[in-house]
Write a protein that holds these residues in place. Structure first.
Motif, PDB file in Angstrom:
ATOM      1  N   SER A 329       0.814  -1.216   0.000  1.00  0.00           N
ATOM      2  CA  SER A 329       0.000   0.000   0.000  1.00  0.00           C
ATOM      3  C   SER A 329       0.846   1.264   0.000  1.00  0.00           C
ATOM      4  O   SER A 329       0.346   2.341  -0.334  1.00  0.00           O
ATOM      5  CB  SER A 329      -0.930   0.000   1.221  1.00  0.00           C
ATOM      6  N   ASP A 330       2.156   1.169   0.357  1.00  0.00           N
ATOM      7  CA  ASP A 330       3.003   2.357   0.322  1.00  0.00           C
ATOM      8  C   ASP A 330       3.778   2.473  -0.991  1.00  0.00           C
ATOM      9  O   ASP A 330       4.629   3.346  -1.133  1.00  0.00           O
ATOM     10  CB  ASP A 330       3.972   2.383   1.515  1.00  0.00           C
ATOM     11  N   ASP A 331       3.479   1.598  -1.954  1.00  0.00           N
ATOM     12  CA  ASP A 331       4.013   1.787  -3.300  1.00  0.00           C
ATOM     13  C   ASP A 331       3.332   2.981  -3.956  1.00  0.00           C
ATOM     14  O   ASP A 331       2.223   3.385  -3.573  1.00  0.00           O
ATOM     15  CB  ASP A 331       3.774   0.537  -4.160  1.00  0.00           C
ATOM     16  N   VAL A 332       3.978   3.536  -4.969  1.00  0.00           N
ATOM     17  CA  VAL A 332       3.411   4.616  -5.779  1.00  0.00           C
ATOM     18  C   VAL A 332       3.620   4.244  -7.239  1.00  0.00           C
ATOM     19  O   VAL A 332       4.759   4.073  -7.674  1.00  0.00           O
ATOM     20  CB  VAL A 332       4.060   5.984  -5.477  1.00  0.00           C
ATOM     21  N   PHE A 333       2.527   4.086  -7.978  1.00  0.00           N
ATOM     22  CA  PHE A 333       2.610   3.746  -9.400  1.00  0.00           C
ATOM     23  C   PHE A 333       2.497   5.034 -10.204  1.00  0.00           C
ATOM     24  O   PHE A 333       1.548   5.784 -10.058  1.00  0.00           O
ATOM     25  CB  PHE A 333       1.478   2.787  -9.787  1.00  0.00           C
ATOM     26  N   VAL A 334       3.480   5.304 -11.064  1.00  0.00           N
ATOM     27  CA  VAL A 334       3.469   6.485 -11.921  1.00  0.00           C
ATOM     28  C   VAL A 334       3.262   6.011 -13.358  1.00  0.00           C
ATOM     29  O   VAL A 334       4.024   5.170 -13.849  1.00  0.00           O
ATOM     30  CB  VAL A 334       4.775   7.289 -11.798  1.00  0.00           C
ATOM     31  N   GLY A 356      -4.476  -0.468  -2.651  1.00  0.00           N
ATOM     32  CA  GLY A 356      -4.540   0.725  -1.828  1.00  0.00           C
ATOM     33  C   GLY A 356      -3.383   1.681  -2.009  1.00  0.00           C
ATOM     34  O   GLY A 356      -3.230   2.623  -1.218  1.00  0.00           O
ATOM     35  N   ASN A 357      -2.545   1.465  -3.028  1.00  0.00           N
ATOM     36  CA  ASN A 357      -1.438   2.399  -3.266  1.00  0.00           C
ATOM     37  C   ASN A 357      -1.873   3.466  -4.266  1.00  0.00           C
ATOM     38  O   ASN A 357      -2.684   3.201  -5.155  1.00  0.00           O
ATOM     39  CB  ASN A 357      -0.211   1.660  -3.787  1.00  0.00           C
ATOM     40  N   PRO A 358      -1.359   4.684  -4.142  1.00  0.00           N
ATOM     41  CA  PRO A 358      -1.784   5.756  -5.044  1.00  0.00           C
ATOM     42  C   PRO A 358      -1.260   5.551  -6.463  1.00  0.00           C
ATOM     43  O   PRO A 358      -0.171   5.022  -6.675  1.00  0.00           O
ATOM     44  CB  PRO A 358      -1.190   7.019  -4.409  1.00  0.00           C
ATOM     45  N   LEU A 359      -2.059   6.001  -7.423  1.00  0.00           N
ATOM     46  CA  LEU A 359      -1.675   6.025  -8.826  1.00  0.00           C
ATOM     47  C   LEU A 359      -1.495   7.473  -9.252  1.00  0.00           C
ATOM     48  O   LEU A 359      -2.409   8.286  -9.106  1.00  0.00           O
ATOM     49  CB  LEU A 359      -2.756   5.367  -9.690  1.00  0.00           C
ATOM     50  N   VAL A 360      -0.323   7.800  -9.764  1.00  0.00           N
ATOM     51  CA  VAL A 360      -0.053   9.115 -10.339  1.00  0.00           C
ATOM     52  C   VAL A 360      -0.125   8.945 -11.851  1.00  0.00           C
ATOM     53  O   VAL A 360       0.659   8.186 -12.428  1.00  0.00           O
ATOM     54  CB  VAL A 360       1.325   9.651  -9.918  1.00  0.00           C
ATOM     55  N   VAL A 361      -1.066   9.624 -12.501  1.00  0.00           N
ATOM     56  CA  VAL A 361      -1.307   9.379 -13.915  1.00  0.00           C
ATOM     57  C   VAL A 361      -1.300  10.676 -14.700  1.00  0.00           C
ATOM     58  O   VAL A 361      -1.807  11.705 -14.232  1.00  0.00           O
ATOM     59  CB  VAL A 361      -2.638   8.610 -14.112  1.00  0.00           C
ATOM     60  N   MET A 362      -0.691  10.640 -15.875  1.00  0.00           N
ATOM     61  CA  MET A 362      -0.675  11.789 -16.776  1.00  0.00           C
ATOM     62  C   MET A 362      -1.125  11.323 -18.152  1.00  0.00           C
ATOM     63  O   MET A 362      -1.201  10.124 -18.427  1.00  0.00           O
ATOM     64  CB  MET A 362       0.726  12.397 -16.840  1.00  0.00           C
ATOM     65  N   SER A 363      -1.397  12.267 -19.011  1.00  0.00           N
ATOM     66  CA  SER A 363      -1.869  11.940 -20.354  1.00  0.00           C
ATOM     67  C   SER A 363      -0.753  11.339 -21.197  1.00  0.00           C
ATOM     68  O   SER A 363       0.410  11.742 -21.088  1.00  0.00           O
ATOM     69  CB  SER A 363      -2.396  13.207 -21.032  1.00  0.00           C
ATOM     70  N   PRO A 364      -1.074  10.378 -22.070  1.00  0.00           N
ATOM     71  CA  PRO A 364      -0.067   9.892 -23.027  1.00  0.00           C
ATOM     72  C   PRO A 364       0.495  11.010 -23.903  1.00  0.00           C
ATOM     73  O   PRO A 364       1.666  10.959 -24.288  1.00  0.00           O
ATOM     74  CB  PRO A 364      -0.846   8.875 -23.877  1.00  0.00           C
ATOM     75  N   LEU A 365      -0.329  12.020 -24.201  1.00  0.00           N
ATOM     76  CA  LEU A 365       0.158  13.132 -25.011  1.00  0.00           C
ATOM     77  C   LEU A 365       1.234  13.921 -24.271  1.00  0.00           C
ATOM     78  O   LEU A 365       2.173  14.432 -24.880  1.00  0.00           O
ATOM     79  CB  LEU A 365      -1.003  14.052 -25.399  1.00  0.00           C
ATOM     80  N   THR A 366       1.091  14.019 -22.955  1.00  0.00           N
ATOM     81  CA  THR A 366       2.119  14.684 -22.154  1.00  0.00           C
ATOM     82  C   THR A 366       3.445  13.949 -22.286  1.00  0.00           C
ATOM     83  O   THR A 366       4.506  14.556 -22.472  1.00  0.00           O
ATOM     84  CB  THR A 366       1.707  14.748 -20.680  1.00  0.00           C
TER      85      THR A 366
END
Length: 903
Positions: A329-334, A356-366
């Motif tokens: 749960s303390d992992d962070v997926f970017v 339960g670990n956070p997902l940091v997500v950005m656009s493929p275009l970015t």
């Protein structure tokens, strides 16, 4: 640079000419403001990204990310430059302000930590008892509703945070909005959204409404509209989608899709879909075996394949991946992976939601516009997990300037998965060498393998081991399919990357074409079994059946096993067999793509039939923007030399094609089979381009499909009107005769004759299988499922002898139905009054014991729900009456008749 300078086209055109000369290794060509970036200059997505980067550097501005993909001409770029903000008063976009990031709540600094603390490493409980994705979300909402599950980063580095509770509340509103549109359980809903908060709300909301999500990708730019609409219309038609959720900017495309797909009743924007308040009706029950996702895989345009994945499939895969790579749960997926693709949806998001670990997500275009943004997001959010296809790592190597990496720290990363397309050994080695100086641990870079038919993941190496690369003898492998180690001095060995071992709970085998298991280091077809395996393709039973071989799901890929490690060698359908030798396209495509004048990544190698020699011809299709005959002749010679050097023998045919002739999937994979179809049809040509003609072609195609649908519906309505008229005439005459005669034998014969006449006059064929058994039988009880009020007529037409139907007593409340049903000898039963029910059950038992055939609908009345309803067991009690009576005559005590209980 001043704003006036940015309005001067000469500097812009100079940059465009320089880039074209650099990419094509040719003298600079004339470029005008109306020059098409695609048709005239042959700039693909990566070339556009490079062009925007050069313009930003030359003019000191930051252009919006969408400019690289939406600009059609040099004039569009000039307009964007005139309105772009300068970067002179801010840090370069390539180098984030680390101190500011540390202070920023949006960036996950101390302020953010106080609002949404990182999950404690000890809080590693998981929803192990959950049967569905909705159960997973509810489990987390009950325990930590305020925990941040998703952080969505836009192109300006602004962040939107989504907690478990917010996701649950907003998805419930989406479900309410879908219910108000009339969505029914198990209907499909298409999601055509970019990466945004609304995507997550829509996906979960569709599940809450009992629907089936069908992610499709939005059009990237205007020049792709025609191909986009044609391809997606076939996908939506196959899916029978009833609703399409999109953004206002894509409404024009969505309306074209709606016109082309008859089942598509509603096109709605994500912003307007949520309804105020919750539904009064209880949400539909969602079970583990319900479809939670249909992934349309790569294929030819006319041949969509929708992989059905249930909640059970997805959860099995997520749990197996979690155990294999020890997700906490303390992992962070970017991630920048698109959410319409299984790797971004399942591996990145659903696995993060589960653990339960956070997902940091950005656009493929970015990512495509600024590849360094991905690496800096890992740094800023202390990402521990990430994943991407091979091309993404290659893009980082080639497109990220070292100045953009000043201060970059990748030491937090413990897993950087490379999958979803062939993994290049060279890319792995160069990525590690390039970014090790920025804290990247070599063992973090991990090749993996998966496919949509397995949800997403199938093979993963031991974590922390690093990649394994097998050097094997090329000639032995291509002729005998044996992976024998190459000599140390071999100048041109084949190199395959190990993708690990099967996920927990899954098994693989390597089989030959006859289904026999192969020994280690012998290539064969990669097949697997496990709880993640799909049950097939949506509305395609033939291909679903062909997917399995003796209970094993055939991946369509070739592989061999060495020391327990699986090495994937290529797609079975892509291997060219020439003169008894297996030729693998990928190494040839890579080598040809490096030739100056060839568009890199736009080379397709495939086999074409050669009837004269009884084998296959090796065909190489390479895109180029070179048009002069001398240039093309030179290029053909160079391609021939490269192929001969790689293979030791020449290609049979080399085709120089215009830009965009080699077809690709939405994720950038080569569509070799579709390109081969174009080659064989003699239609290898460039993309259609943007403009009025494209829209006219689309309008014509949509109008043609709509007219065909109208013609079909008109024919159906005409037939329906005729059938209703025939039914009315025959029904009125039959009712009069049967009701007046009041003789069941006559009523049965008259109704049977009328039903046969109705079938003949309306052209409905009647096929009866097994009727001879009823002809010979004495007493019997017939039970049947109930779908409509026409069911009794179908049985009357099919049965060779009279049957006494059993019907609910409510039919006697109507004079019309009572007279007709009594005229054919229907027995009525009470379902609610117990005393009368017992008496009627006794009557049925006596009829059965007397040898009179009975007909039951044990489910009771029909309803608009899928599956069987609970049975009433009266039919089975009546069927056993003669047996009980015989047992009674031989001294056994018969059971009392009485009403049968409901199941």
């Amino acid at each position: 640079m001043s704003n006036d300078a940015r309005r001067d086209p000469s500097e812009l055109l100079a940059v465009v000419r320089e880039l074209h000369a650099d990419l094509r290794a040719a003298p600079a060509m004339p470029v005008a403001l109306d020059s098409s970036l695609e048709a005239d200059l042959a700039f693909d997505s990566l070339a556009r990204v490079e062009l925007v980067a050069r313009l930003e550097q030359r003019f000191g501005v930051r252009l919006p990310e969408r400019v690289a993909f939406e600009a059609e001409t040099a004039a569009d770029l000039l307009s964007a430059l005139a309105n772009a903000p300068p970067t002179s008063d801010r840090r370069p976009a390539a180098v984030p302000d680390r101190a500011a990031a540390a202070r920023s709540p949006a960036a996950g600094g101390p302020a953010a930590a106080s609002m949404h603390p990182t999950p404690d490493a000890a809080d590693d409980a998981e929803p192990a008892e959950a049967d569905t994705l909705l159960d997973v979300l509810d489990w987390h909402v009950a325990r930590h509703p305020a925990r941040v599950q998703i952080r969505v980063i836009d192109e300006d580095d602004r962040e939107q945070q989504v907690t478990y509770q917010a996701l649950a509340q907003r998805s419930a509103q989406v479900a309410s909005g879908l219910h108000r549109l009339g969505l029914r359980s198990r209907q499909t809903v298409a999601i055509m959204l970019p990466t945004c908060v609304e995507y997550f709300d829509a996906y979960v909301g569709i599940l809450r409404a009992g629907g089936i999500p069908v992610p499709i990708y939005p059009p990237a730019r205007l020049s792709q509209i025609e191909e986009h609409v044609r391809r997606h219309a076939r996908i939506l038609e196959n899916a029978q989608a009833s609703v399409l959720i999109t953004v206002p900017e894509a409404m024009a495309v969505a309306r074209l899709l709606q016109a082309a797909v008859p089942s598509l009743r509603h096109v709605v924007s994500a912003a307007r879909l949520p309804a105020q308040g919750a539904d009064a009706d209880a949400p539909p029950r969602v079970a583990a075996d319900d479809i939670a996702f249909i992934q349309y895989t790569s294929g030819s345009t006319a041949d969509p394949k929708g992989v059905m994945l249930t909640h059970a499939n997805l959860l099995a895969n997520v749990r197996a991946i979690g155990r294999a790579i020890s997700i906490r749960s303390d992992d962070v997926f970017v991630s920048w992976l698109p959410l319409y693709h299984d790797m971004g949806l399942i591996a990145a998001w659903l696995a993060s939601m589960y653990y339960g670990n956070p997902l940091v997500v950005m656009s493929p275009l970015t990512f495509l516009a600024r590849p360094h943004a991905w690496l800096w997001a890992i740094d800023r959010h202390r990402g521990t997990l990430t994943a991407a296809p091979n091309f993404a790592y290659e893009l980082c190597i080639k497109r990220i300037d070292e100045s953009a990496c000043a201060g970059l720290d990748l030491s937090s990363l413990r897993l950087a998965a490379n999958g979803a397309e062939p993994v290049s050994a060279d890319t792995l080695e160069r990525f590690v060498a390039r970014f090790a100086r920025h804290g990247l641990r070599p063992e973090a870079v991990t090749p993996v393998y998966g496919l949509a038919e397995a949800a997403v993941g199938l093979l993963v190496p031991p974590i922390g081991r690093g990649p394994r690369i097998d050097r094997i003898d090329r000639d032995t492998f291509t002729r005998e399919r044996r992976a024998i180690a190459a000599a140390p001095a071999d100048p041109a060995p084949l190199r395959f990357v190990g993708c690990g071992r099967p996920l927990p709970g899954h098994r693989i085998r390597i089989a030959d074409d006859a289904g026999r298991a192969q020994p280690p280091r012998v290539e064969g077809r990669l097949q697997f079994q496990g709880p993640s395996a799909t049950r097939g393709y949506y509305r395609d039973s033939a291909r679903s059946a062909a997917l399995f071989v003796d209970g094993w799901l055939d991946t369509g890929d070739l592989a061999y096993v060495a020391d327990g490690e699986v090495y994937v060698t290529g797609r079975a359908k892509d291997v060219v067999i020439r003169g008894g030798r297996n030729i693998y396209p990928h190494p040839i495509e890579e080598a040809v793509g490096e030739i100056a004048g060839v568009r890199k990544g736009c080379v397709a190698v495939f086999g074409a039939p050669d009837p004269e020699r009884g084998t296959e011809r090796l065909v190489v299709v390479a895109e180029t923007a070179l048009r002069q005959p001398q240039q093309q002749q030179r290029l053909q010679r160079e391609i021939g030399d490269v192929v001969a050097r790689v293979l030791g023998e020449p290609a049979d045919q080399i085709v120089l094609a215009p830009p965009h002739a080699v077809l690709k999937t939405s994720s950038g994979k080569l569509r070799r089979a579709a390109t081969r179809q174009r080659f064989e049809a003699g239609t290898i040509r460039a993309g259609t381009g943007a403009g009025a003609m494209q829209w006219l072609r689309l309008a014509g195609a949509v109008a043609s499909r709509r007219l065909a649908w109208i013609a079909q519906r008109t024919g159906e309505l005409a037939w329906a009107a005729w059938a209703c008229a025939v039914f009315a005439v025959i029904g009125a005459a039959t009712w009069s005769a049967v009701a007046l005669a009041r003789r069941p034998e006559f009523g049965w014969r008259a109704t049977r004759a009328a039903t046969h006449a109705l079938l003949r006059l309306t052209g409905i064929p009647l096929q009866i299988d097994g009727g001879q058994h009823l002809q010979r039988a004495g007493s019997f009880v017939l039970v049947a499922n109930h779908g409509s009020y026409l069911d009794p007529l179908a049985l009357i037409a099919a049965l060779p002898r009279r049957l006494v139907f059993v019907a609910k007593v409510e039919f006697t409340h109507s004079l019309i139905s009572r007279a007709m049903l009594a005229g054919v000898g229907v027995e009525f039963v009470e379902r609610f009054d117990r005393r009368q029910s017992v008496a009627h059950a006794q009557r049925l038992t006596e009829l059965a014991a007397g040898g009179l055939p009975l007909g039951f609908y044990p489910e009771g009345t029909f309803r608009h729900v899928a599956g069987l309803l609970p049975f009433r067991l009266g039919a089975f009690a009546a069927a056993s009456a003669p047996r009980r009576a015989r047992r009674g005559r031989h001294g056994s005590r018969p059971a009392p008749p009485g009403p049968a209980p409901e199941r």
